[in-house]
Design an enzyme around this catalytic site. Structure first.
Site, PDB file in Angstrom:
ATOM      1  CB  CYS A 177       1.926  -4.619  -3.947  1.00  0.00           C
ATOM      2  SG  CYS A 177       1.682  -4.969  -5.884  1.00  0.00           S
ATOM      3  CG  HIS A 220       5.939  -3.535  -6.218  1.00  0.00           C
ATOM      4  ND1 HIS A 220       5.025  -4.789  -5.513  1.00  0.00           N
ATOM      5  CD2 HIS A 220       6.665  -3.037  -4.986  1.00  0.00           C
ATOM      6  CE1 HIS A 220       5.444  -4.982  -4.298  1.00  0.00           C
ATOM      7  NE2 HIS A 220       6.178  -3.964  -4.212  1.00  0.00           N
ATOM      8  CG  HIS A 255       6.963  -2.966  -0.661  1.00  0.00           C
ATOM      9  ND1 HIS A 255       7.688  -3.834  -1.467  1.00  0.00           N
ATOM     10  CD2 HIS A 255       8.240  -2.538   0.229  1.00  0.00           C
ATOM     11  CE1 HIS A 255       8.858  -4.363  -1.184  1.00  0.00           C
ATOM     12  NE2 HIS A 255       9.055  -3.641  -0.085  1.00  0.00           N
TER      13      HIS A 255
END
Length: 243
Positions: A145, A197, A209
């Site tokens: 990510c 994240h 993402h």
């Protein structure tokens, strides 16, 4: 880039084509290096590194490859480079690294030269769409990510740290998801309150993402809603504007 000087060690990041490093120490077959772009440290196999005469001078114009993957020619040799690969002193036809000339006819842009319009940001992000998740990865062949976000924003002219928790320290904090625009960054927590994240916000309450693969999901004030599993996969922590 590995945590320890051995092939079986965990990959913690990647050094893309053209990226320069400083050597901290070395063994017979491995180098402990520090990336000149983000300061990340790790071990690299010596066979993958070419010594350069000097660092890229600040006066040298750096361009970035905008192709998902594309071949470059150096004499009779062909090498495959990926999105975000660095092309120093690219003139539209070729570039040079350490005196070696590489021919490249794909799409490229200088850092910060792209128009920061919503359609351009989304187009660049979608270069990675469906790429598999790979811990430590930064290319369309496998990406995590924060590697995804870091590479996209470097091409857009913004240097971000390698890890999501450090990226979240940059930019202006937004109070509500309704204030967000395409290109803003959303950071998330899972079971703990620690940021783990990150994703790029798109229009119409969407976010792109890397989670399992690079995907587009729905974003609201709770977090990321995954329609495939019919539940929230990540809990929203903060939204930042860096562009």
């Amino acid at each position: 880039m590995r945590q320890k000087p051995e092939e079986s060690s965990e990959m913690i990041s990647q050094i893309v084509f053209g990226e320069q490093v400083n050597v901290i120490s070395e063994s017979d077959t491995w180098l402990l290096v520090k990336s000149r772009l983000d300061g990340y440290k790790g071990w690299i196999d010596k066979k993958l590194v070419v010594k350069t005469k000097r660092p890229y001078d600040e006066e040298i114009k750096l361009h970035y490859c905008l192709e998902t993957s594309y071949p470059v020619m150096a004499g009779d040799e062909t090498r495959l480079i990926t999105f975000g690969a660095i092309l120093p002193n690219y003139d539209g036809i070729s570039f040079k690294i350490n005196g070696q000339k590489f021919s490249f006819s794909g799409s490229a842009a200088g850092a910060g030269d792209l128009h920061l319009i919503e359609s351009m940001i989304e187009k660049l992000c979608c270069k990675y769409l469906y790429s598999p998740y790979l811990w430590g990865g930064k290319t369309p062949f496998g990406v995590d990510c924060s590697g995804f976000v870091q590479t996209i924003y470097r091409v857009l002219g913004v240097d971000l740290p390698r890890d999501a928790r450090n990226q979240a320290k940059k930019g202006i904090t937004l109070d509500f998801t309704s204030e967000s625009m395409t290109g803003d960054l959303a950071y998330f927590t899972t079971t703990t309150n620690r940021i783990s994240h990150v994703g790029v916000i798109l229009d119409n309450n969407r976010i792109i993402h890397a989670s399992g693969r690079v995907r587009i999901d729905t974003l609201d004030h709770n977090g990321i809603y995954n329609a495939e599993i019919k539940e929230y996969s990540h809990r929203l922590k903060v939204i930042k504007r860096v562009l």
